[in-house]
Design an enzyme around this catalytic site. Sequence first.
Site, mmCIF file in Angstrom:
data_model
loop_
_atom_site.group_PDB
_atom_site.id
_atom_site.type_symbol
_atom_site.label_atom_id
_atom_site.label_comp_id
_atom_site.label_asym_id
_atom_site.label_seq_id
_atom_site.Cartn_x
_atom_site.Cartn_y
_atom_site.Cartn_z
ATOM 1 N N HIS A 156 0.844 -1.199 0.000
ATOM 2 C CA HIS A 156 0.000 0.000 0.000
ATOM 3 C C HIS A 156 0.878 1.247 0.000
ATOM 4 O O HIS A 156 2.076 1.173 0.281
ATOM 5 C CB HIS A 156 -0.910 0.030 1.234
ATOM 6 C CG HIS A 156 -2.084 -0.897 1.141
ATOM 7 N ND1 HIS A 156 -2.043 -2.201 1.608
ATOM 8 C CD2 HIS A 156 -3.335 -0.723 0.628
ATOM 9 C CE1 HIS A 156 -3.214 -2.780 1.393
ATOM 10 N NE2 HIS A 156 -4.014 -1.916 0.795
ATOM 11 N N HIS A 157 0.233 2.409 -0.225
ATOM 12 C CA HIS A 157 0.911 3.704 -0.212
ATOM 13 C C HIS A 157 1.524 3.992 1.167
ATOM 14 O O HIS A 157 1.065 3.449 2.181
ATOM 15 C CB HIS A 157 -0.071 4.818 -0.586
ATOM 16 C CG HIS A 157 -1.315 4.815 0.265
ATOM 17 N ND1 HIS A 157 -1.414 5.520 1.436
ATOM 18 C CD2 HIS A 157 -2.498 4.158 0.117
ATOM 19 C CE1 HIS A 157 -2.607 5.322 1.964
ATOM 20 N NE2 HIS A 157 -3.282 4.494 1.191
ATOM 21 N N LYS A 160 -0.514 4.946 4.476
ATOM 22 C CA LYS A 160 -1.447 4.028 5.166
ATOM 23 C C LYS A 160 -0.932 3.762 6.576
ATOM 24 O O LYS A 160 0.219 3.379 6.774
ATOM 25 C CB LYS A 160 -1.596 2.712 4.382
ATOM 26 C CG LYS A 160 -2.644 1.782 4.988
ATOM 27 C CD LYS A 160 -3.011 0.662 4.038
ATOM 28 C CE LYS A 160 -3.936 -0.367 4.663
ATOM 29 N NZ LYS A 160 -5.255 0.162 5.037
ATOM 30 N N GLY A 166 -5.782 -4.656 7.382
ATOM 31 C CA GLY A 166 -6.845 -5.485 7.974
ATOM 32 C C GLY A 166 -7.207 -6.618 7.019
ATOM 33 O O GLY A 166 -7.488 -7.739 7.447
#
Length: 270
Positions: A156-157, A160, A166
Amino acid sequence: MNVALVGLGATGKIVAEYLLGKNVLSMVLCRKNSHHADLDLGVVLNRRDTNIFIETCEHLERKLFENKPDVLIDFSSSHFLRENINLLAHYGVNIVTAVTDYEPAEIEKIKQVALQDKIGIIMAPNITHGVNVLMLLTEIATELMKGYDFQVLEEHHHRKKDSPSGTAKKIAAKIENIMINHLDDREVPIHAVRSGGIVGRHKVLICGEYDQLEISHESFSRIAFAEGAYKAANFINGKKGLYGMDNVFDAERIIKKHTVTDDDHHFIAN
Ligand SMILES: NC(=O)c1ccc[n+]([C@@H]2O[C@H](COP(=O)([O-])OP(=O)(O)OC[C@H]3O[C@@H](n4cnc5c(N)ncnc54)[C@H](OP(=O)(O)O)[C@@H]3O)[C@@H](O)[C@H]2O)c1
């Protein structure tokens, strides 16, 4: 359906634009001291005026009474529902929460409110259609590939906050639950990367001695989150109780449809 939205960050802005396109957005909420307060939503989205003025969460009781949203979509943080869930339940506002930074006790509280059957709540830590299909395929693969090594990889970026995601934790838990039924109590490792502007990638790597299978999903655009949130809002509108995205995408019915039955065995044998 009248929809309220809370959270106008990287994802919330895209969701707001999408909901405007569907003509369902009637209320947008922000924090008490937010620089978005009282602005026309169009200013924040860099488009023409919308006549929807962004409101703070102060005096939310009065605002809910006046606006009467059917469903609130939450792309903010765990703080919002921690502070306001009882009020939303009191005013009969159903909730789709996509927020992922809840503590276990907060998740429990949300579930308890939903189980009181006053309102409907969808807890959606993984809101895209594709990720939900990935989870379904992973469950099937785990049933079929006993003895293989399973690992979950996610990227992810760099902004985050939670790591691992999750969704990655949920995928690993689903695999572990099925492996335990096979008397295999190995932990499923999760590898997380936070880098640049990656919207979201999840991969399940399933390795044997002689072959491997990969099941992967990538979101190219946050519109995938908006699409999932809109589907979830339509699903929960008018319902009571606790639901997940598997209910929205009707996963159980699809699995049943493809499960081999005794009749199928008869058909195959003949
Ligand atoms: N389930 C999924 O598939 C999925 C997909 C994408 C994102 N998410 C989750 O959605 C959440 C938001 O993601 P993001 O990337 O958009 O984050 P972000 O860019 O940090 O934006 C968060 C937004 O929420 C606002 N906010 C935070 N607490 C609030 C509160 N108590 N009341 C009102 N507004 C509040 C922030 O306002 P300020 O600017 O004033 O702080 C900001 O506008 C995260 O939990 C993320 O993990 C889930």
